[in-house]
Design a protein around this motif. Structure first.
Motif, PDB file in Angstrom:
ATOM      1  N   UNK A  50       0.808  -1.226   0.000  1.00  0.00           N
ATOM      2  CA  UNK A  50       0.000   0.000   0.000  1.00  0.00           C
ATOM      3  C   UNK A  50       0.837   1.270   0.000  1.00  0.00           C
ATOM      4  N   UNK A  51       2.142   1.162  -0.142  1.00  0.00           N
ATOM      5  CA  UNK A  51       3.002   2.345  -0.129  1.00  0.00           C
ATOM      6  C   UNK A  51       2.901   3.106  -1.441  1.00  0.00           C
TER       7      UNK A  51
ATOM      8  N   UNK B 286     -12.211   0.974   2.040  1.00  0.00           N
ATOM      9  CA  UNK B 286     -10.963   0.305   1.692  1.00  0.00           C
ATOM     10  C   UNK B 286     -10.740   0.408   0.195  1.00  0.00           C
ATOM     11  N   UNK B 287      -9.539   0.786  -0.204  1.00  0.00           N
ATOM     12  CA  UNK B 287      -9.227   0.888  -1.631  1.00  0.00           C
ATOM     13  C   UNK B 287      -9.295  -0.497  -2.267  1.00  0.00           C
ATOM     14  N   UNK B 288     -10.111  -0.697  -3.312  1.00  0.00           N
ATOM     15  CA  UNK B 288     -10.216  -2.022  -3.934  1.00  0.00           C
ATOM     16  C   UNK B 288      -8.990  -2.395  -4.761  1.00  0.00           C
ATOM     17  N   UNK B 289      -8.138  -1.444  -5.063  1.00  0.00           N
ATOM     18  CA  UNK B 289      -6.933  -1.734  -5.834  1.00  0.00           C
ATOM     19  C   UNK B 289      -5.823  -2.311  -4.954  1.00  0.00           C
ATOM     20  N   UNK B 290      -5.473  -1.592  -3.868  1.00  0.00           N
ATOM     21  CA  UNK B 290      -4.312  -1.975  -3.061  1.00  0.00           C
ATOM     22  C   UNK B 290      -4.664  -2.425  -1.648  1.00  0.00           C
ATOM     23  N   UNK B 291      -5.913  -2.232  -1.223  1.00  0.00           N
ATOM     24  CA  UNK B 291      -6.319  -2.671   0.108  1.00  0.00           C
ATOM     25  C   UNK B 291      -6.029  -1.684   1.213  1.00  0.00           C
TER      26      UNK B 291
ATOM     27  N   UNK C 298      -8.868  11.179  -4.160  1.00  0.00           N
ATOM     28  CA  UNK C 298      -7.526  11.618  -4.543  1.00  0.00           C
ATOM     29  C   UNK C 298      -6.534  10.452  -4.568  1.00  0.00           C
ATOM     30  N   UNK C 299      -6.719   9.496  -3.669  1.00  0.00           N
ATOM     31  CA  UNK C 299      -5.828   8.344  -3.614  1.00  0.00           C
ATOM     32  C   UNK C 299      -5.877   7.529  -4.905  1.00  0.00           C
ATOM     33  N   UNK C 300      -7.073   7.301  -5.416  1.00  0.00           N
ATOM     34  CA  UNK C 300      -7.256   6.369  -6.529  1.00  0.00           C
ATOM     35  C   UNK C 300      -6.428   6.718  -7.764  1.00  0.00           C
ATOM     36  N   UNK C 301      -6.506   7.943  -8.310  1.00  0.00           N
ATOM     37  CA  UNK C 301      -5.683   8.232  -9.491  1.00  0.00           C
ATOM     38  C   UNK C 301      -4.199   8.363  -9.190  1.00  0.00           C
ATOM     39  N   UNK C 302      -3.841   8.906  -8.027  1.00  0.00           N
ATOM     40  CA  UNK C 302      -2.417   9.084  -7.719  1.00  0.00           C
ATOM     41  C   UNK C 302      -1.706   7.745  -7.567  1.00  0.00           C
ATOM     42  N   UNK C 303      -2.370   6.781  -6.972  1.00  0.00           N
ATOM     43  CA  UNK C 303      -1.765   5.480  -6.739  1.00  0.00           C
ATOM     44  C   UNK C 303      -1.989   4.513  -7.908  1.00  0.00           C
ATOM     45  N   UNK C 304      -3.148   4.608  -8.569  1.00  0.00           N
ATOM     46  CA  UNK C 304      -3.551   3.536  -9.475  1.00  0.00           C
ATOM     47  C   UNK C 304      -3.945   4.009 -10.872  1.00  0.00           C
ATOM     48  N   UNK C 305      -3.443   5.180 -11.299  1.00  0.00           N
ATOM     49  CA  UNK C 305      -3.802   5.711 -12.610  1.00  0.00           C
ATOM     50  C   UNK C 305      -3.373   4.767 -13.727  1.00  0.00           C
ATOM     51  N   UNK C 306      -2.373   3.933 -13.484  1.00  0.00           N
ATOM     52  CA  UNK C 306      -1.843   3.052 -14.527  1.00  0.00           C
ATOM     53  C   UNK C 306      -2.515   1.687 -14.564  1.00  0.00           C
ATOM     54  N   UNK C 307      -3.526   1.474 -13.725  1.00  0.00           N
ATOM     55  CA  UNK C 307      -4.219   0.182 -13.672  1.00  0.00           C
ATOM     56  C   UNK C 307      -5.041   0.006 -14.950  1.00  0.00           C
ATOM     57  N   UNK C 308      -4.853  -1.106 -15.685  1.00  0.00           N
ATOM     58  CA  UNK C 308      -5.585  -1.292 -16.957  1.00  0.00           C
ATOM     59  C   UNK C 308      -7.094  -1.333 -16.754  1.00  0.00           C
ATOM     60  N   UNK C 309      -7.823  -0.682 -17.649  1.00  0.00           N
ATOM     61  CA  UNK C 309      -9.282  -0.697 -17.562  1.00  0.00           C
ATOM     62  C   UNK C 309      -9.855  -2.090 -17.754  1.00  0.00           C
TER      63      UNK C 309
END
Length: 358
Positions: free
Chosen positions: A70-71, A133-138, A149-160
């Protein structure tokens, strides 16, 4: 005391090993005095890898990602602003950001990791404080605004194409597919919670601006690193209400690539009936104007954008050789238009586009 307050780990790429605690470096110590109070309950960890000449081994980033799921991992390297393959390699290895300057890193940490930017002071009172809880990283215990704000900063590169979670949106629990989760959260939650667009069974004309920006001294082209790991693309986007095509071109380039440009001419005008939208009853028609641009006097002094947000994961100056065969592209437009310019294609005068104010 600073480490306790910030809970930020900064690591040199040359010394990434099992003993991270012995290698605490704080490249942002000089910024700590700018923040008078950091809520003690916020203990979000970020890892800043201070790299030089694109030297950080991908294996080190991958190890850190596995060890700290989650870092927020940021590679800080000025030379990456001219190395698109290195940017993609860092993201593929688990980095959330490839920063070019400490100011961009600091601003991203304030807004999307520590949640101490002015956005929170202005909107915290009107947005519910329930936690998710963030569904991408937990990562747990995020408010709606923090997740926004967390979602795009951490996971903008996650494939659709990769489905996230099993129960739809973590905030409203709706099955948002086929709309990507990033888009759903951005449009229907956080500051945009009261501006949801209703479905309308009508034909809509969408206007877009695309910008082919070439550096007058290096001959390199400015490309954006698109969200969802799609590769690089030309800056551009939809025209906002009341906005001209040329103004949209300048704005979108600044938002997506971080460089202020001057428009020098027109390369083409495209019209495309798109049919019915996949997640609404609207029938769409797109018109797109392709502009040729160069950095303005201000833009010549600016580094490309490196802070990931909803607009893009960052930007980079790319050579024609890299565009032709060495980097991942979202589609064929960068090759098409950059090749057109390299072959001496006509640049039409801006006066051909007649724009009338509202």
């Amino acid at each position: 005391m600073m480490a306790e307050c910030w809970d930020v780990t900064c690591v040199r790429s040359s010394r990434v090993d099992q003993n991270l605690s012995s290698d605490l470096l704080s490249i942002i110590n000089n910024f700590v005095e700018s923040i008078e109070e950091i809520p003690p309950q916020i203990k979000v960890k970020a890892i800043i890898i201070n790299s030089m000449e694109c030297s950080c081994p991908p294996a080190d980033i991958s190890w850190l990602r596995r060890a700290y799921a989650t870092a927020f991992i940021c590679v800080l390297d000025l030379s990456a602003s001219h190395n698109p393959n290195y940017r993609l390699l860092c993201f593929d290895s688990g980095a959330n950001m490839v920063g070019y300057d400490s100011s961009s890193v600091f601003n991203t940490l304030r807004q999307s990791v520590l949640f101490t930017s002015s956005d929170f002071a202005l909107t915290t009172d009107v947005i519910p404080s329930s936690t998710y809880t963030c569904p991408y990283c937990g990562l747990q215990d995020l408010t709606e605004l923090q997740l926004y704000f967390h979602s795009p900063a951490y996971h903008i590169n996650w494939p659709n194409s990769v489905k996230v979670g099993q129960s739809g949106c973590p905030i409203c629990f709706k099955d948002h597919y086929p709309e990507p989760l990033q888009v759903h959260i951005h449009d229907h939650h956080g500051p945009h919670a009261h501006s949801i667009r209703p479905d309308r069974n009508i034909t809509q004309l969408y206007s877009f601006s695309l910008v082919i920006c070439r550096h007058p001294h290096t001959g390199k082209y400015l490309l954006c690193q698109e969200f969802a790991n799609q590769g690089f693309w030309c800056p551009g986007g939809a025209v906002d209400a009341g906005e001209s095509l040329s103004a949209a071109a300048v704005r979108e380039t600044l938002e997506e690539a971080g460089v202020h440009v001057s428009l020098r001419g027109l390369l083409g005008i495209e019209h495309h009936p798109m049919g019915q939208a996949s997640h609404s009853r609207n029938h769409l028609v797109k018109i797109r104007v392709v502009f040729f641009a160069e950095p303005s006097q201000e833009g010549l002094l600016q580094l490309p954008k490196s802070s990931p947000d909803f607009e893009s994961a960052g930007a980079c100056w790319c050579t024609m050789e890299e565009i032709e065969s060495q980097i991942k592209l979202r589609g064929g437009e960068p090759k098409k238009w950059c090749r057109y310019l390299e072959n001496g294609g006509t640049i039409y005068p801006l006066e051909l586009l007649i724009e009338r104010p509202c």
